[in-house]
Motif scaffolding. Structure first.
Motif, PDB file in Angstrom:
ATOM      1  N   ILE A 151       0.835  -1.201   0.000  1.00 12.83           N
ATOM      2  CA  ILE A 151       0.000   0.000   0.000  1.00 12.83           C
ATOM      3  C   ILE A 151       0.869   1.251   0.000  1.00 12.83           C
ATOM      4  O   ILE A 151       0.642   2.188  -0.765  1.00 12.83           O
ATOM      5  N   ARG A 152       1.890   1.274   0.851  1.00 16.31           N
ATOM      6  CA  ARG A 152       2.757   2.448   0.945  1.00 16.31           C
ATOM      7  C   ARG A 152       3.554   2.668  -0.329  1.00 16.31           C
ATOM      8  O   ARG A 152       3.741   3.807  -0.759  1.00 16.31           O
TER       9      ARG A 152
ATOM     10  N   LEU B 247       3.572   6.127  -2.477  1.00 20.38           N
ATOM     11  CA  LEU B 247       4.789   6.878  -2.791  1.00 20.38           C
ATOM     12  C   LEU B 247       4.932   7.126  -4.284  1.00 20.38           C
ATOM     13  O   LEU B 247       5.301   8.227  -4.705  1.00 20.38           O
ATOM     14  N   LEU B 248       4.642   6.128  -5.097  1.00 23.78           N
ATOM     15  CA  LEU B 248       4.733   6.324  -6.544  1.00 23.78           C
ATOM     16  C   LEU B 248       3.724   7.355  -7.032  1.00 23.78           C
ATOM     17  O   LEU B 248       4.013   8.140  -7.922  1.00 23.78           O
ATOM     18  N   LYS B 249       2.541   7.347  -6.445  1.00 19.40           N
ATOM     19  CA  LYS B 249       1.524   8.323  -6.819  1.00 19.40           C
ATOM     20  C   LYS B 249       1.964   9.736  -6.427  1.00 19.40           C
ATOM     21  O   LYS B 249       1.752  10.698  -7.155  1.00 19.40           O
ATOM     22  N   GLU B 250       2.614   9.877  -5.258  1.00 18.64           N
ATOM     23  CA  GLU B 250       3.117  11.173  -4.811  1.00 18.64           C
ATOM     24  C   GLU B 250       4.233  11.674  -5.717  1.00 18.64           C
ATOM     25  O   GLU B 250       4.300  12.865  -6.027  1.00 18.64           O
TER      26      GLU B 250
ATOM     27  N   VAL C 297       1.494   4.566 -15.406  1.00 19.82           N
ATOM     28  CA  VAL C 297       2.107   3.276 -15.120  1.00 19.82           C
ATOM     29  C   VAL C 297       1.456   2.672 -13.882  1.00 19.82           C
ATOM     30  O   VAL C 297       1.304   3.330 -12.863  1.00 19.82           O
ATOM     31  N   GLU C 298       1.066   1.407 -13.992  1.00 18.25           N
ATOM     32  CA  GLU C 298       0.457   0.715 -12.861  1.00 18.25           C
ATOM     33  C   GLU C 298       1.492  -0.183 -12.208  1.00 18.25           C
ATOM     34  O   GLU C 298       2.190  -0.937 -12.869  1.00 18.25           O
ATOM     35  N   LEU C 299       1.594  -0.093 -10.899  1.00 22.73           N
ATOM     36  CA  LEU C 299       2.540  -0.907 -10.156  1.00 22.73           C
ATOM     37  C   LEU C 299       1.934  -2.273  -9.885  1.00 22.73           C
ATOM     38  O   LEU C 299       0.824  -2.389  -9.375  1.00 22.73           O
TER      39      LEU C 299
END
Length: 61
Positions: free
Chosen positions: A22-23, A27-30, A37-39
């Motif tokens: 979740i974190r 972080l990638l979204k921030e 890009v989807e993680l």
């Protein structure tokens, strides 16, 4: 030709591995709110009776 980067984090509890997932997505979204890009994170399952220590832990990779 392609390049692949693989990272892994290990924990003793599955709940902690889920929190890390979740974190990481937060972080990638921030870092890049406009990214398309989807993680994709695989939760590696622990194997209690395995001889290898790293397979007895939960992790993301």
């Amino acid at each position: 030709m392609s390049n692949v980067l693989s990272l892994g984090l290990l924990t003793q509890r599955r709940e902690d591995a889920e929190k890390m997932e979740i974190r990481a997505k937060e972080l990638l979204k921030e870092l890049n709110p406009n990214s398309q890009v989807e993680l994709k994170i695989d939760l590696d399952e622990a194997v209690a009776n395995c001889k290898h220590w790293f397979k007895r832990l939960w992790g993301i990779s």
